[in-house]
Enzyme design. Structure first.
Site, PDB file in Angstrom:
ATOM      1  N   CYS A   8       0.841  -1.329   0.011  1.00 31.90           N
ATOM      2  CA  CYS A   8      -0.134  -0.054  -0.028  1.00 31.90           C
ATOM      3  C   CYS A   8       0.824   1.199   0.024  1.00 31.90           C
ATOM      4  CB  CYS A   8      -0.838   0.184   1.372  1.00 31.90           C
ATOM      5  SG  CYS A   8      -2.041  -1.493   1.409  1.00 31.90           S
ATOM      6  N   GLY A  34       0.205   0.120  -5.058  1.00 32.60           N
ATOM      7  CA  GLY A  34      -0.866  -0.534  -5.022  1.00 32.60           C
ATOM      8  C   GLY A  34      -1.915   0.102  -6.056  1.00 32.60           C
ATOM      9  N   ASN A 108      -0.387   1.180   5.733  1.00 37.64           N
ATOM     10  CA  ASN A 108       0.465   0.425   4.859  1.00 37.64           C
ATOM     11  C   ASN A 108       1.060  -0.609   5.756  1.00 37.64           C
ATOM     12  OD1 ASN A 108       3.620   0.799   3.335  1.00 37.64           O
ATOM     13  ND2 ASN A 108       2.238  -0.847   3.265  1.00 37.64           N
ATOM     14  N   GLY A 109       1.121  -1.799   5.584  1.00 35.80           N
ATOM     15  CA  GLY A 109       1.638  -2.879   6.505  1.00 35.80           C
ATOM     16  C   GLY A 109       0.990  -4.046   6.638  1.00 35.80           C
ATOM     17  N   TYR A 248      13.218  -3.376  -4.798  1.00 32.99           N
ATOM     18  CA  TYR A 248      12.263  -3.554  -6.043  1.00 32.99           C
ATOM     19  C   TYR A 248      11.393  -2.479  -5.691  1.00 32.99           C
ATOM     20  CZ  TYR A 248       8.019  -4.853  -8.389  1.00 32.99           C
ATOM     21  OH  TYR A 248       6.933  -4.808  -9.054  1.00 32.99           O
TER      22      TYR A 248
HETATM   23  P1  AMP Z   1       8.846 -13.833 -11.128  1.00 35.36           P
HETATM   24  O1  AMP Z   1       8.191 -14.363 -12.378  1.00 35.36           O
HETATM   25  O2  AMP Z   1       7.653 -14.260 -10.131  1.00 35.36           O
HETATM   26  O3  AMP Z   1       9.992 -14.386 -10.597  1.00 35.36           O
HETATM   27  O4  AMP Z   1       8.575 -12.329 -11.049  1.00 35.36           O
HETATM   28  C1  AMP Z   1       9.815 -11.384 -10.717  1.00 35.36           C
HETATM   29  C2  AMP Z   1       9.584 -10.302 -11.191  1.00 35.36           C
HETATM   30  O5  AMP Z   1       8.553  -9.476 -10.400  1.00 35.36           O
HETATM   31  C3  AMP Z   1      10.844  -9.380 -10.839  1.00 35.36           C
HETATM   32  O6  AMP Z   1      11.249  -9.046 -12.248  1.00 35.36           O
HETATM   33  C4  AMP Z   1      10.487  -8.236 -10.162  1.00 35.36           C
HETATM   34  O7  AMP Z   1      10.689  -7.072 -10.838  1.00 35.36           O
HETATM   35  C5  AMP Z   1       8.900  -8.257  -9.988  1.00 35.36           C
HETATM   36  N1  AMP Z   1       8.542  -8.355  -8.356  1.00 35.36           N
HETATM   37  C6  AMP Z   1       9.436  -8.612  -7.365  1.00 35.36           C
HETATM   38  N2  AMP Z   1       8.663  -8.866  -6.271  1.00 35.36           N
HETATM   39  C7  AMP Z   1       7.172  -8.430  -6.630  1.00 35.36           C
HETATM   40  C8  AMP Z   1       6.285  -7.820  -5.819  1.00 35.36           C
HETATM   41  N3  AMP Z   1       6.285  -8.111  -4.263  1.00 35.36           N
HETATM   42  N4  AMP Z   1       5.333  -7.540  -6.303  1.00 35.36           N
HETATM   43  C9  AMP Z   1       5.279  -7.392  -7.686  1.00 35.36           C
HETATM   44  N5  AMP Z   1       6.486  -7.566  -8.453  1.00 35.36           N
HETATM   45  C10 AMP Z   1       7.416  -8.238  -7.913  1.00 35.36           C
END
Ligand code: AMP
Length: 475
Positions: A8, A34, A108-109, A248
């Protein structure tokens, strides 16, 4: 009560003529935190106005709605949750008339012990309107014996465990508070005579406000027309800032925990180059999440930086799609390789993280199809092995590829020629102003800085079962 895993963004403004409009712009800047729903509560004298809906900020609010959100103070919220209840009742800010006056809250949290209070309060007759854990705080404050609402919030927050960076609007002023671990960011800004509190400084930049400082871990501030007062939440302080905000989640143009996110990511890229060298013709990023780290990697390795993929900005984050099939498709919609750059080249591809491995596999396949000779994936965070219970949406452990496979196995699974991750130490040392032991690294090592109730751990798994069943329906 369902356990929410919320990602969030929060925003609050006190003492500005166009409060709702500033809040709208602030939420716009925080949209990356979000994308499921957005809401604003404003206050004009003793009257509170509420507008909230499912959808992106730009879809939820019309100019007419903003006009109706009268007053000189407002709080707002953007939310994405992963559980089944993508329900209107769960849209924040929550608003209620309590024994202590009107009370709106945006959070948020994750409150890890919310369920304990939820069960007790429900037995005592409390009527819950939503399934968001923040509502527990609303009930606790309403029932508090403290006479002032600020004191009630301060005391009740001491009983709450987990992550909270929250803003709240009351009859007498605006409250902002951050948990004693300081998991999620929360910053204070000024715009002329008004005060702004928000998740990230990029929201301050957008409205032309100046960045004053962070709300400290365990600090509660109360803002009214006479100014700002700071209080301590009576709990043990133990800084455990979320390193994944730097990796990220936060926007690169924000200052988080005292450091520029872009500079930290660039340093992570440099460190990655020092730790995991490989010969190649070019370094490229997976846009946008790998951009800053790729720049650092290229600078350190002296291998030319190239733009090897372009991103369609009009597609939501792939990760948030509930079904695997749609997720797979939207990966293709979102990124397209630039064939002239890739064809016949040995390439180093930088991304911030691998979670399930789905998108990496798709991207490697797309780059191969575009004619890459060799693909060397380099990741600017270590393998993710454990779910977050403090406010970042991660799947349960069984879904995390880094929890069950070696780096070599993951490399094979995603189809790269080589794969290497930055070390945990290297990642932490890339932050300039914060000591490595002041970060929470639970998603990389399973060491949670707070007690995670068994029920919560189990729930993370059940959340995934909900997602899996959605997947079955949609395939
Ligand atoms: P995956 O296909 O599940 O390995 O997705 C990895 C990608 O999702 C990476 O390129 C990150 O930039 C992105 N990512 C990592 N953590 C999150 C998160 N919590 N929410 C949304 N995207 C994420």
């Amino acid at each position: 009560m369902e356990e929410m895993k919320d990602k969030c963004g929060v925003f609050g403004v006190w003492g500005a003529k166009d409060a709702a409009n500033l809040c709208y712009l602030g939420l716009y800047a925080l949209q990356h935190r979000g994308q499921e729903s957005a809401g604003i509560v404003s206050k004009d004298g003793s009257r509170f106005y509420v507008a909230k809906h499912m959808g992106l900020v730009s879809d939820v609010f019309t100019p007419e709605m903003i006009k109706e959100l009268k007053g000189t103070s407002a709080i707002g919220h953007v939310r994405y949750s992963t559980t089944g209840s993508s329900d209107e009742h769960n849209i924040q800010p929550l608003y209620s008339k309590t024994s202590k006056g009107k009370f709106a809250i945006a959070h948020n949290g994750n409150l890890t012990n919310a369920h304990k209070y939820y069960t007790k309060l429900k037995k005592e007759g409390a009527l819950f309107q939503s399934t968001v854990d923040s509502e527990v705080l609303l009930h606790l404050v309403a029932r508090s014996k403290s006479r002032s609402i600020v004191e009630a919030v301060r005391k009740e927050l001491a009983n709450i465990e987990g992550a909270f960076s929250l803003v709240s609007l009351t009859d007498s002023g605006l409250i902002a508070a951050r948990d004693p671990n300081g998991f999620r960011p929360l910053v204070l800004g000024r715009l002329k005579d008004s005060y702004i509190v928000c998740s990230e400084t990029c929201a301050l930049d957008l409205i032309g406000a100046t960045y004053e400082r962070e709300i400290e871990p365990g600090e509660l501030v109360f803002i009214d027309d006479s100014g700002l007062s700071s209080f301590k939440i009576p709990s043990k302080m133990n800084p455990a800032f979320c390193i994944f905000e730097h990796v990220y989640f936060a926007r690169p143009d924000s200052i988080i925990f005292g450091d520029s996110v872009h500079e930290v990511r660039k340093e992570m890229g440099r460190q990655l180059a020092r730790e995991c060298q490989v010969d190649a013709d070019l370094v490229m990023a997976i846009p946008d999440s790998g951009n800053s780290a790729a720049l650092g990697y290229a600078q350190e390795s002296m291998i030319p930086y190239e733009i090897g993929m372009t991103r369609n900005h009009y597609v939501g984050r792939t990760f948030i799609q509930p079904s695997q099939k749609i997720r797979d498709l939207s990966v293709k919609v979102k990124l397209n390789p630039i064939h002239s750059v890739i064809k016949g080249k040995k390439i180093i591809v930088i991304d911030d993280s691998i979670v399930r491995g789905t998108t990496s596999k798709q991207r490697v396949a797309a780059l191969r199809k575009a004619g890459a000779k060799e693909i060397h994936m380099r990741i600017s965070s270590p393998p993710i092995t454990d779910p977050c219970h403090m406010g970042i949406d991660t799947p349960s452990k069984d879904q995390l590829v880094g929890a069950h496979h070696t780096v070599d196995e993951i490399c094979k699974m995603i189809g790269a020629d080589s794969l290497a991750y930055i070390s945990k130490k290297g990642m932490l040392n890339s932050v300039f102003s914060v000591m490595p032991d002041h970060f929470c690294t639970a998603c990389f090592d399973g060491r949670y800085p707070i007690k995670i109730p068994k029920r919560r751990r189990k729930h993370a798994f059940e959340d995934d079962k909900i997602k899996q069943s959605r997947k079955k329906v949609s395939l």
